[in-house]
Design a protein around this motif. Structure first.
Motif, short mmCIF file in Angstrom:
data_model
loop_
_atom_site.label_atom_id
_atom_site.label_comp_id
_atom_site.label_asym_id
_atom_site.label_seq_id
_atom_site.Cartn_x
_atom_site.Cartn_y
_atom_site.Cartn_z
N ALA A 81 39.33 -43.34 88.89
CA ALA A 81 39.23 -42.34 87.83
C ALA A 81 37.81 -42.28 87.29
O ALA A 81 37.23 -41.20 87.14
N SER A 82 37.23 -43.47 87.06
CA SER A 82 35.88 -43.51 86.51
C SER A 82 34.85 -42.95 87.48
O SER A 82 34.00 -42.15 87.10
N ILE A 83 34.94 -43.38 88.72
CA ILE A 83 33.88 -42.99 89.65
C ILE A 83 33.95 -41.50 89.96
O ILE A 83 32.92 -40.84 90.14
N LEU A 84 35.19 -40.94 89.96
CA LEU A 84 35.30 -39.50 90.20
C LEU A 84 34.64 -38.71 89.08
O LEU A 84 33.92 -37.75 89.31
N ARG A 85 34.92 -39.14 87.83
CA ARG A 85 34.31 -38.45 86.69
C ARG A 85 32.80 -38.59 86.72
O ARG A 85 32.06 -37.62 86.55
N SER A 86 32.37 -39.82 86.94
CA SER A 86 30.94 -40.08 86.89
C SER A 86 30.20 -39.31 87.99
O SER A 86 29.17 -38.69 87.76
N LEU A 87 30.77 -39.34 89.21
CA LEU A 87 30.10 -38.66 90.31
C LEU A 87 30.13 -37.15 90.16
O LEU A 87 29.15 -36.47 90.50
N SER A 88 31.25 -36.60 89.65
CA SER A 88 31.25 -35.14 89.53
C SER A 88 30.28 -34.69 88.44
O SER A 88 29.59 -33.69 88.61
N GLY A 89 30.22 -35.45 87.34
CA GLY A 89 29.26 -35.09 86.29
C GLY A 89 27.84 -35.23 86.77
O GLY A 89 27.00 -34.34 86.57
N PHE A 90 27.59 -36.33 87.44
CA PHE A 90 26.26 -36.63 87.97
C PHE A 90 25.84 -35.57 88.99
O PHE A 90 24.74 -35.01 88.94
N GLY A 91 26.78 -35.26 89.89
CA GLY A 91 26.51 -34.27 90.95
C GLY A 91 26.23 -32.90 90.36
O GLY A 91 25.27 -32.22 90.77
N LEU A 92 27.06 -32.50 89.38
CA LEU A 92 26.84 -31.19 88.77
C LEU A 92 25.50 -31.14 88.04
O LEU A 92 24.80 -30.13 88.08
N ALA A 93 25.15 -32.26 87.40
CA ALA A 93 23.86 -32.31 86.69
C ALA A 93 22.71 -32.13 87.68
O ALA A 93 21.72 -31.46 87.38
N ILE A 94 22.84 -32.72 88.86
CA ILE A 94 21.80 -32.57 89.88
C ILE A 94 21.73 -31.11 90.32
O ILE A 94 20.64 -30.52 90.40
N GLY A 140 40.85 -34.30 77.80
CA GLY A 140 41.10 -34.40 79.24
C GLY A 140 39.84 -34.66 80.04
O GLY A 140 38.83 -35.12 79.50
N GLU A 141 39.91 -34.33 81.33
CA GLU A 141 38.78 -34.58 82.23
C GLU A 141 37.55 -33.77 81.83
O GLU A 141 36.44 -34.25 81.93
N THR A 142 37.80 -32.53 81.37
CA THR A 142 36.67 -31.62 81.13
C THR A 142 35.65 -32.20 80.17
O THR A 142 34.45 -32.18 80.44
N SER A 143 36.14 -32.74 79.05
CA SER A 143 35.18 -33.22 78.05
C SER A 143 34.40 -34.41 78.59
O SER A 143 33.22 -34.57 78.29
N LYS A 144 35.07 -35.25 79.39
CA LYS A 144 34.36 -36.43 79.91
C LYS A 144 33.31 -36.04 80.92
O LYS A 144 32.18 -36.52 80.89
N ILE A 145 33.68 -35.15 81.83
CA ILE A 145 32.70 -34.71 82.82
C ILE A 145 31.56 -33.96 82.12
O ILE A 145 30.39 -34.15 82.45
N ALA A 146 31.92 -33.19 81.10
CA ALA A 146 30.89 -32.42 80.38
C ALA A 146 29.86 -33.35 79.74
O ALA A 146 28.65 -33.11 79.81
N ILE A 147 30.34 -34.45 79.15
CA ILE A 147 29.37 -35.32 78.48
C ILE A 147 28.52 -36.08 79.49
O ILE A 147 27.34 -36.35 79.25
N VAL A 148 29.10 -36.37 80.66
CA VAL A 148 28.29 -36.99 81.71
C VAL A 148 27.21 -36.00 82.17
O VAL A 148 26.05 -36.37 82.34
N ILE A 149 27.60 -34.74 82.35
CA ILE A 149 26.61 -33.73 82.74
C ILE A 149 25.49 -33.69 81.71
O ILE A 149 24.30 -33.71 82.05
#
Lengths: 275, 275
Positions: A81-94, A140-149
């Motif tokens: 769960a963590s790595i999926l969130r972190s990688l999708s946020g990280f990837g989108l930021a790139i 949900g997932e959106t806010s977590k991925i958003a803050i990683v981005i």
């Protein structure tokens, strides 16, 4: 003076296999010795009563807890769960940060207009915005991925802008003298010259992505390593809590190792890339 | 012989911000003034002058990197419209692309010329051999010495077959021995390729050793003070030309011409420093 004409034979040891492998072993020892000492202290200190065993269990018990989590599959679920969130946020930021940074760096007007805003956002701690993200995007997932981005975007963006703006003028002059137009100049000079600096930004974002995510998961989540840590702490499963912490450390280590090896490959032309 | 390059009363004025005046004070700064001379096809012309005499401005104008304020520069009778592959520039600081290998650098101009890959490699190999660096194909610039880098830069400029080679103090950053070797080699390459060469330098010896004609420039604003036909015709490369009386005589003549200019330019710099 009589000795001057005497020839002396000196045996120089051939660079054979044995000294080499010995050297390798030495290196390994150097790199692990402090770690071993720390683990030993972790094991011994609680057992000797130097620290409270309840809050700081010996390493062997933590390892046992880690193993228990791993076997039950819980650890894998949280890790995933963590790595999926972190990688999708990280990837989108790139994906957002690099093209945007290239454009801003390339056009002076864009840079002048956006610079104050970027400075402001860059100096806003991502976690301070977590409540806003949760209010707007839910827990949900959106806010977590958003803050990683958000946390990953600025190091990448600012490094990319800097990279483009600081390309050696001489190289640009040289390329222009060979008749390169703007587009060609961008692809053949600006872009390759910028890659090492851009990658520094990516590497900074890599660690930021994990840091911010764990904090976000501790505040509001149903799975993930951050959730695991805060949940086990509240339920007094102390060895499991430490197991979660160790897993995060390992995750960070793996991510950084991966990024460093990609960076080395991409900037092998640089002098002493990464030492 | 016909004229390859013609400078028709060329002047270049820069507007710079004046730090002595109010904030918006603008000062006009004449870099070169009424420069008038021509270079024949296949000629080796050296330009020598005190520091800050606008030598590099002259070269930027020729390279099409800037436009003259007044006057005209003609190549083959046509005014210069911008940078082009009919002129190759060799810069003092090499200006090699650090992310490209020796071969990649030499091929750079050929890529801009859209020559197919296979042919490009062939041409690059030929010119690498011409500058005596066969075997260094895959080295990156940071793995090469200063002299080697400048050889690569020369090969890169020669590779796309410009008619004119513009050299901006190319050997100034090299040690004395390497410089002499490269000077001799440049003469050899010149005789082989029959290029028209304009070579800018602040070294009197270098100007006399290399040039068929030597243009002596005045200090700021730069203009041609005198054109000297080099008396040294013997271009036997094995001979120690530098020790001949003819060389000493030419050297002295230029030294006399320059002495005054150097004093002036130093006085100017002092004035600027104290202001």
């Amino acid at each position: 003076m009589a000795n001057v004409n005497k020839s002396v034979t000196v045996t120089i040891p051939a660079p054979g296999r044995i000294p080499f492998s010995f050297h390798w072993l030495q290196k390994l020892l150097k790199q692990t010795v402090v770690m071993m000492v720390l683990l030993f202290l972790w094991e011994v200190a609680p057992r000797m009563g130097l620290v409270d065993q309840t809050f700081f269990p010996p390493f062997s018990i933590v390892a046992e807890g880690w193993w228990g989590l791993a076997v039950s599959g819980d650890l894998y679920d949280h890790f995933l769960a963590s790595i999926l969130r972190s990688l999708s946020g990280f990837g989108l930021a790139i994906l957002i940060g690099i093209p945007l940074g290239l454009v801003i760096g390339w056009y002076p007007l864009a840079n002048e207009l956006l610079n104050p805003v970027l400075e402001l956002f860059r100096n806003t701690a991502a976690l301070a915005l977590l409540p806003v993200f949760i209010l707007l995007l839910g827990i949900g997932e959106t806010s977590k991925i958003a803050i990683v981005i958000f946390a990953c975007l600025f190091p990448i963006l600012l490094n990319t802008i800097n990279a483009v703006r600081n390309v050696d003028l001489l190289l640009i002059r040289s390329a222009k003298s060979m008749g390169l137009g703007s587009t060609q100049l961008f692809y053949k000079v600006i872009l390759p010259a910028s890659i090492p600096t851009i990658f520094t930004g990516i590497r900074m974002s890599g660690s930021a992505s994990i840091l911010v995510l764990i904090a976000a998961e501790m505040v509001g989540a149903k799975e993930g390593l951050g959730y695991l840590i805060s949940y086990t702490q509240m339920n007094f499963q102390i060895p499991e809590m430490y197991a979660g912490i160790i897993t995060i450390a390992l995750l960070g280590l793996i991510l950084n190792f991966m990024l460093v090896s990609i960076e080395k490959k991409l900037s092998k032309w640089k002098e002493n890339a990464n030492g | 012989m016909t004229d390859k390059i013609q400078f028709n009363h060329v002047s270049k004025v820069f507007t710079i911000r004046d730090s002595n005046e109010r904030k918006n004070g603008i000062k006009e700064f004449t870099a070169i003034n009424n420069v008038h001379f021509s270079v024949k096809v296949g000629e080796f012309l050296t330009l020598v002058g005190p520091s800050g005499c606008g030598k590099s401005t002259l070269l930027d104008l020729l390279g099409g990197l800037t436009k003259p304020t007044s006057g005209q520069i003609l190549i083959d009778g046509k005014p210069i419209k911008g940078p082009g592959l009919d002129r190759g520039i060799v810069f003092q600081q090499y200006a090699l692309f650090p992310w490209k290998t020796a071969m990649g650098n030499i091929e750079f101009g050929l890529e801009a010329k859209e020559i197919p890959k296979k042919e490009r490699t062939e041409i690059a190999r030929h010119f690498l051999a011409l500058v005596g660096l066969s075997g260094f194909e895959n080295r990156y610039p940071h793995e090469l010495s200063g002299g080697m880098k400048q050889r690569i830069a020369i090969a890169r400029s020669l590779a796309y077959e410009p008619d004119v080679l513009l050299m901006d103090e190319p050997f100034a950053a090299l040690d004395a021995q390497t410089r002499e070797t490269l000077q001799t080699e440049l003469l050899r390459i010149w005789e082989k390729t029959k290029k028209t060469i304009i070579f800018i330098t602040h070294g009197i010896d270098e100007a006399v050793y290399l040039g068929e004609r030597i243009a002596v420039m005045t200090s700021r604003p730069g203009t041609i003070k005198q054109m000297i036909q080099n008396p040294i015709h013997s271009r036997n490369l094995d001979e120690d030309i530098r020790s001949t009386p003819g060389f000493a005589q030419a050297r002295h003549q230029i030294w006399d011409l320059l002495r005054e200019e150097v004093h002036q330019s130093q006085a100017f710099e002092r004035k600027n420093e104290t202001a």
